[in-house]
Design a protein around this motif. Structure first.
Motif, PDB file in Angstrom:
ATOM      1  N   THR A   1      16.283  11.720   6.962  1.00 53.22           N
ATOM      2  CA  THR A   1      16.042  10.311   6.686  1.00 53.22           C
ATOM      3  C   THR A   1      15.175   9.698   7.774  1.00 53.22           C
ATOM      4  O   THR A   1      15.406   9.913   8.971  1.00 53.22           O
ATOM      5  CB  THR A   1      17.375   9.538   6.593  1.00 53.22           C
TER       6      THR A   1
ATOM      7  N   LYS B   1      14.566   8.708   2.462  1.00 50.30           N
ATOM      8  CA  LYS B   1      15.183  10.023   2.539  1.00 50.30           C
ATOM      9  C   LYS B   1      14.215  11.058   1.977  1.00 50.30           C
ATOM     10  O   LYS B   1      13.745  10.938   0.848  1.00 50.30           O
ATOM     11  CB  LYS B   1      16.505  10.064   1.774  1.00 50.30           C
TER      12      LYS B   1
ATOM     13  N   TYR C   1      18.422   0.319   1.495  1.00 51.40           N
ATOM     14  CA  TYR C   1      18.784   0.967   2.759  1.00 51.40           C
ATOM     15  C   TYR C   1      17.740   0.803   3.868  1.00 51.40           C
ATOM     16  O   TYR C   1      18.001   1.138   5.022  1.00 51.40           O
ATOM     17  CB  TYR C   1      19.013   2.465   2.521  1.00 51.40           C
ATOM     18  N   ASN C   2      16.540   0.314   3.506  1.00 50.33           N
ATOM     19  CA  ASN C   2      15.470   0.171   4.489  1.00 50.33           C
ATOM     20  C   ASN C   2      15.216   1.501   5.206  1.00 50.33           C
ATOM     21  O   ASN C   2      15.028   1.556   6.421  1.00 50.33           O
ATOM     22  CB  ASN C   2      15.805  -0.910   5.517  1.00 50.33           C
ATOM     23  N   ALA C   3      15.222   2.567   4.446  1.00 49.65           N
ATOM     24  CA  ALA C   3      15.031   3.916   4.976  1.00 49.65           C
ATOM     25  C   ALA C   3      14.455   4.791   3.868  1.00 49.65           C
ATOM     26  O   ALA C   3      14.555   4.461   2.681  1.00 49.65           O
ATOM     27  CB  ALA C   3      16.351   4.497   5.488  1.00 49.65           C
TER      28      ALA C   3
ATOM     29  N   GLN D   1      13.827   6.055   9.195  1.00 53.72           N
ATOM     30  CA  GLN D   1      14.195   4.638   9.083  1.00 53.72           C
ATOM     31  C   GLN D   1      13.506   3.801  10.147  1.00 53.72           C
ATOM     32  O   GLN D   1      12.742   4.313  10.961  1.00 53.72           O
ATOM     33  CB  GLN D   1      15.713   4.492   9.198  1.00 53.72           C
TER      34      GLN D   1
ATOM     35  N   PHE E   1      14.861   2.172  -1.208  1.00 52.93           N
ATOM     36  CA  PHE E   1      14.270   1.685   0.040  1.00 52.93           C
ATOM     37  C   PHE E   1      14.619   0.214   0.259  1.00 52.93           C
ATOM     38  O   PHE E   1      14.909  -0.203   1.378  1.00 52.93           O
ATOM     39  CB  PHE E   1      12.751   1.864   0.028  1.00 52.93           C
TER      40      PHE E   1
ATOM     41  N   TRP F   1       8.788   1.540  10.897  1.00 53.11           N
ATOM     42  CA  TRP F   1       8.872   2.293  12.165  1.00 53.11           C
ATOM     43  C   TRP F   1       7.617   2.126  13.020  1.00 53.11           C
ATOM     44  O   TRP F   1       7.416   2.819  13.995  1.00 53.11           O
ATOM     45  CB  TRP F   1       9.115   3.781  11.893  1.00 53.11           C
TER      46      TRP F   1
ATOM     47  N   LYS G   1       9.594  12.436  13.562  1.00 59.71           N
ATOM     48  CA  LYS G   1       9.751  11.007  13.299  1.00 59.71           C
ATOM     49  C   LYS G   1       9.818  10.223  14.597  1.00 59.71           C
ATOM     50  O   LYS G   1      10.228  10.727  15.637  1.00 59.71           O
ATOM     51  CB  LYS G   1      11.006  10.751  12.466  1.00 59.71           C
TER      52      LYS G   1
END
Length: 441
Positions: free
Chosen positions: A437, A177, A173-175, A439, A170, A124, A402
């Motif tokens: 979440t 939680k 999902y490249n995220a 991402q 990770f 991010w 975020k």
């Protein structure tokens, strides 16, 4: 800032000079190809390239640039080295993952005033980051993390490069939680007042009879977070005890392999007085983050200072794709200069703030300081901090701030964790846990 606008002709000059002196940094040209070197022609070094001849040529080039005051060339060389060292820095990360904690790569940190570490990327984070915030080298680097002693000051940094297998979800999902829980309405401690060296202090005395019940509830929250596929679970400040870490570790290690896979990768346990313990999914305590900035509270109109052990150690967790994580315990996040110090030193990408606070207003204002830095924040308070007359401060018991893309609704930037109605009546079902979440953008 000027270097960011350097002309193509000047950049070609720099690359040609570097190539002529340290050709190892560039890919070999096809026979007869006289094309000017550029970013695409930079070569990633391997250990075998680091010969005495390589170092001698590089040192001679740096000496010539320094003697001539050719600062644009020095910056250009640093950028080339940043790109060419990618493989070597990844190798260093692999070695750091095996250590309990790491120090900087360079042995001359004290003499040059800068520490060097591999720089983990963040999904991010903007590229280049900080170009409009600070006039420094970080705007031009991607693989090297520079830590300036002049900014760090008297703080002591310890670095933990988390193993690649710690965040299995990770990679899928490249995220990330996040689970956060205020834990409970009841307190398991009493406040003690004292006087020492002309200063009045308050301290915490924990009540042993509640430890087993407390730890069962903590484990229940960890298990719930795992059942909901959380990567990180965060607890508030002060509601831990001396037995919590061992209790949770024993629980994790008693699980069957299929059950153990569900445990969140990182567990920020409720702090025990001023220490926040960060545990991994295998039941190992990664680090203990002490609170650095004491809180001032009034009792019967007299000011008392929180009696904490400010050991000046700052723990930074590194993970490729997530970047750099720091734990700032409650008031640490409100000390603007302290927070900016850590942000600028370590280019933080995620701050976790466990709190025991009678208000949320100041914390929300501090989120704005992180917005410019592409740094996400998880703040969790506890209903146990709620006191009569302060109910309006507890409409939300936690937040996740975020970074979002410019095409998303701005309301998505701040995830609110609303308090349950029972908290205002002194009731607690011990059910509250919130999920959000984070991402890539």
């Amino acid at each position: 800032m000027r270097y960011s606008c350097v002309s193509p002709a000047e950049k070609r000059r720099i690359y040609k000079e570097v190539q002529a002196s340290v050709g190892t940094l560039f890919l070999a040209k096809p026979e007869g190809n006289l094309e000017t070197p550029d970013d695409e022609s930079i070569r990633e070094l391997v250990p075998a390239d680091l010969t005495d001849s390589f170092y001698a040529n590089l040192q001679a080039l740096i000496g010539r640039f320094t003697e001539n005051g050719d600062y644009y060339a020095m910056l250009g060389l640093l950028q080339i080295l940043d790109q060419s060292m990618a493989l070597l820095l990844n190798k260093a990360i692999g070695e750091f993952e095996q250590e309990s904690f790491s120090i900087v790569l360079n042995t001359n940190r004290e003499s040059v005033g800068v520490g060097i570490l591999p720089r983990c990327s963040c999904i991010w984070e903007r590229k280049p980051r900080l170009v409009h915030r600070y006039n420094n080298l970080e705007s031009f680097l991607y693989n090297i993390l520079l830590i300036e002693n002049s900014v760090l000051g008297e703080l002591i940094d310890e670095h933990y490069f988390l193993k690649k297998d710690l965040f299995p979800r990770f990679g899928v999902y490249n995220a990330v939680k996040i689970a956060a829980t205020p834990l409970r309405r009841e307190r398991n401690f009493k406040v003690k007042l004292s006087d020492r060296d002309k200063i009045q202090y308050f301290n915490i005395a924990y009540e042993n009879p509640s430890f087993e019940t407390d730890n069962e509830l903590i484990w229940k929250k960890i298990w719930s977070a795992g059942e909901n596929e959380s990567d990180i679970v965060v607890f508030p400040e002060l509601l831990g005890n001396a037995e919590t870490a061992d209790y949770v570790a024993d629980k994790i290690k008693s699980l069957q392999p299929a059950e153990a896979q569900k445990i969140p990768s990182l567990i920020v346990l409720p702090s025990y007085w001023e220490k926040n313990r960060v545990m991994d999914k295998f039941g190992n305590v990664i680090c203990r983050q002490n609170k650095q900035n004491p809180f001032r509270k009034e009792f019967d109109g007299v000011g008392y200072l929180e009696q904490i052990n400010s050991n000046l150690v700052v723990n930074i967790l590194h993970f490729e794709g997530i970047g750099r994580i720091a734990i700032m315990v409650c008031r640490d996040f409100l000390e603007t200069e302290y927070m900016r110090q850590l942000m600028r030193c370590f280019k933080l990408t995620l701050i976790i703030v466990p709190s025991f606070s009678t208000g949320s207003y100041d914390f929300r204002r501090s989120f704005d300081l992180c917005a410019h830095e592409d740094c996400n924040v998880v703040w969790i308070n506890t209903c146990a901090a709620l006191i009569k007359g302060k109910e309006a401060n507890f409409q939300d018991i936690g937040y996740v701030r975020k970074r979002i893309s410019r095409n998303e609704d701005e309301a998505q930037m701040l995830y609110k964790m609303p308090i349950c109605e029972g908290a205002f009546k002194g009731e607690c079902a011990h059910d509250c846990i919130y999920y959000e979440t984070i991402q890539g953008v």
